[in-house]
Design an enzyme around this catalytic site. Structure first.
Site, PDB file in Angstrom:
ATOM      1  N   SER A   1      29.053  57.526  40.562  1.00  8.30           N
ATOM      2  CA  SER A   1      29.621  58.583  39.703  1.00  8.30           C
ATOM      3  C   SER A   1      29.056  59.973  39.953  1.00  8.30           C
ATOM      4  O   SER A   1      29.607  60.952  39.433  1.00  8.30           O
ATOM      5  CB  SER A   1      29.434  58.219  38.235  1.00  8.30           C
ATOM      6  OG  SER A   1      30.280  57.157  37.901  1.00  8.30           O
TER       7      SER A   1
ATOM      8  N   TYR B   1      39.545  56.989  44.532  1.00  8.89           N
ATOM      9  CA  TYR B   1      38.382  57.088  43.638  1.00  8.89           C
ATOM     10  C   TYR B   1      37.324  56.037  44.014  1.00  8.89           C
ATOM     11  O   TYR B   1      36.125  56.323  44.059  1.00  8.89           O
ATOM     12  CB  TYR B   1      38.840  56.908  42.175  1.00  8.89           C
ATOM     13  CG  TYR B   1      37.699  56.620  41.240  1.00  8.89           C
ATOM     14  CD1 TYR B   1      36.844  57.632  40.813  1.00  8.89           C
ATOM     15  CD2 TYR B   1      37.441  55.308  40.800  1.00  8.89           C
ATOM     16  CE1 TYR B   1      35.773  57.357  39.973  1.00  8.89           C
ATOM     17  CE2 TYR B   1      36.382  55.025  39.969  1.00  8.89           C
ATOM     18  CZ  TYR B   1      35.546  56.062  39.561  1.00  8.89           C
ATOM     19  OH  TYR B   1      34.478  55.780  38.751  1.00  8.89           O
TER      20      TYR B   1
ATOM     21  N   LYS C   1      31.647  62.331  41.159  1.00  4.27           N
ATOM     22  CA  LYS C   1      32.677  62.935  40.293  1.00  4.27           C
ATOM     23  C   LYS C   1      32.500  64.457  40.200  1.00  4.27           C
ATOM     24  O   LYS C   1      33.471  65.202  40.062  1.00  4.27           O
ATOM     25  CB  LYS C   1      32.612  62.299  38.902  1.00  4.27           C
ATOM     26  CG  LYS C   1      32.997  60.808  38.892  1.00  4.27           C
ATOM     27  CD  LYS C   1      32.622  60.146  37.573  1.00  4.27           C
ATOM     28  CE  LYS C   1      33.024  58.678  37.518  1.00  4.27           C
ATOM     29  NZ  LYS C   1      32.446  57.983  36.348  1.00  4.27           N
TER      30      LYS C   1
ATOM     31  N   TYR D   1      27.158  60.322  30.028  1.00  5.59           N
ATOM     32  CA  TYR D   1      28.058  59.530  29.170  1.00  5.59           C
ATOM     33  C   TYR D   1      27.581  59.537  27.730  1.00  5.59           C
ATOM     34  O   TYR D   1      27.296  60.603  27.195  1.00  5.59           O
ATOM     35  CB  TYR D   1      28.192  58.096  29.721  1.00  5.59           C
ATOM     36  CG  TYR D   1      28.532  58.101  31.181  1.00  5.59           C
ATOM     37  CD1 TYR D   1      29.764  58.599  31.608  1.00  5.59           C
ATOM     38  CD2 TYR D   1      27.637  57.679  32.143  1.00  5.59           C
ATOM     39  CE1 TYR D   1      30.088  58.646  32.953  1.00  5.59           C
ATOM     40  CE2 TYR D   1      27.945  57.723  33.489  1.00  5.59           C
ATOM     41  CZ  TYR D   1      29.170  58.207  33.878  1.00  5.59           C
ATOM     42  OH  TYR D   1      29.489  58.265  35.203  1.00  5.59           O
TER      43      TYR D   1
ATOM     44  N   VAL E   1      25.935  54.588  38.977  1.00  8.87           N
ATOM     45  CA  VAL E   1      25.415  53.216  38.866  1.00  8.87           C
ATOM     46  C   VAL E   1      24.763  52.717  40.162  1.00  8.87           C
ATOM     47  O   VAL E   1      24.190  51.642  40.185  1.00  8.87           O
ATOM     48  CB  VAL E   1      26.478  52.191  38.387  1.00  8.87           C
ATOM     49  CG1 VAL E   1      26.825  52.388  36.935  1.00  8.87           C
ATOM     50  CG2 VAL E   1      27.712  52.223  39.273  1.00  8.87           C
TER      51      VAL E   1
END
Ligand code: DON
Length: 373
Positions: free
Chosen positions: A119, A245, A122, A297, A315
């Protein structure tokens, strides 16, 4: 992500307790380069608050070394296993890399191990789309609100207006991919990888085993893409976007490479090593704002409270934090807490942040003079 741990991760506990491993004290003035003088001409007698200077090379080197030594013994957390191959990454790996805006690097531990960016990617997909389509497109088509939910929440999408909430959760990241201008999935992927390469200043490649493992098991992300498409908030074909993605998450990076990517943001969008312009400076504050509010998050508030630094986790065990105008700090270690954030990575970054006084909200140590406008 399995729930295995209590609600408080050890790094957030460290924030609460004032932390024995973290030195909560202002950076020593001897540890910083001379602050720039902001008052000129008729204002010079008015001792204006000085921006804190860049920490010295010795101070950064010491902070990285001490962060490594004081954090390496923490074996809490577990590797991600919902992407099967991630469970096989050696859990003891631990590396810290700092890259400054003048291109200097500082490192400790496993900084050359190639892990999946996951992530953390992103952020750089967001950069690509901001550069290509502008910030209003991101604001209108995706949104910039934290969800307070897990990174792969479907409820968060359902609860709102059908948009993906922000570009740093899975839904928003897939939607961001869908905004990349391309006529084929291959073109979409190549444009994206090229952007990542420019931020890293090196050619990055896919970790095939990670891509295969995730592509075989990403039913939840496929579901998210379909839900978004159904509400007209995904802007290309759902399975194609999900595949690109998945590829972006499977890009291999070392801690050092990821730190160069982060340092490009710290340096207003110019790669401090290659000097290549990667994103317009006007978009960088947008990216950093979303990182601060959404990068951890459902732990984003705790992270902002404790660090005052924009950061993004993955992760794969990587975390990249950005101290604007100064440096990027990467902590990499595969064991995660229940929110999916690297335990040692977060602790190490917090240590360096506090040791060097990087928290963006601390302002100047010099008090403003009474009567100054
Ligand atoms: O889509 C996923 O679930 C992964 N490829 C990325 C999730 C992730 O890294 C969450 N971050 N901590």
């Amino acid at each position: 992500m399995k729930r295995r741990f209590s609600n408080l991760s050890s790094w957030s506990l460290a924030i609460m307790m004032g932390a024995s491993f973290v030195l909560i004290r202002p950076a020593k003035s001897a540890d910083t380069a001379p602050a720039t003088t902001s008052g000129q001409g008729k204002d010079t007698q008015m001792q204006l608050a000085q921006p804190r200077g860049m920490p010295s090379a010795e101070a950064i080197e010491r902070a990285v070394k001490n962060a490594y030594e004081s954090t390496k013994g923490d074996e809490s957390g577990e590797n991600a296993d919902y992407i099967p191959v991630l469970a096989k990454v050696p859990s003891q790996l631990f590396g810290i890399a700092v890259v400054t805006v003048d291109g200097k690097t500082y490192k400790a531990g496993d900084v050359d191990y190639r892990f999946s960016i996951q992530s953390c990617s992103k952020v750089f997909t967001l950069c690509h789309v901001l550069q290509e389509s502008g910030d209003q497109a991101v604001l209108a088509k995706i949104g910039v609100e934290p969800t307070g939910q897990k990174f792969n929440s479907i409820i968060a999408v359902e609860e709102g207006d059908g948009r993906a909430d922000n570009p740093l959760v899975n839904a928003g990241a897939i939607a961001t991919v869908s905004l990349i201008k391309a006529s084929t999935p291959q073109e979409r992927w190549e444009k994206l990888l090229n952007t990542y390469n420019r931020f890293a200043g090196e050619k990055l490649t896919l970790l095939d085993e990670v891509y295969k493992s995730e592509a075989e098991t990403n039913f939840r992300n496929r579901g998210i893409a379909n839900v978004l498409f159904n509400s007209k908030h995904l802007y290309s074909e759902p399975m194609e976007c999900t595949d690109v993605y998945t590829k972006q998450c499977s890009v291999g990076v070392t801690a050092l490479q990821l730190a160069v990517m982060g340092a490009t943001l710290a340096n207003n969008g110019v790669n401090p090593v290659t000097r290549e312009h990667c994103i317009d400076a006007k978009y960088v504050p947008r990216v950093l704002a979303v990182m601060l509010s959404c990068g951890f998050y459902d732990e984003s508030g705790t992270w902002a409270w404790g660090s005052g630094l924009p950061a993004k986790t993955g992760v794969g065990g990587g975390i990249v934090a950005v101290a604007p105008g100064k440096m990027a700090i990467v902590g990499f270690s595969p064991r995660l807490n229940e929110a999916g954030n690297s335990v040692r990575g977060a602790k190490a970054i917090l240590f360096i942040d506090q040791e060097l006084g990087l928290n963006l909200f601390r302002g100047s140590e010099a008090p403003r003079q009474v009567g100054m406008r």
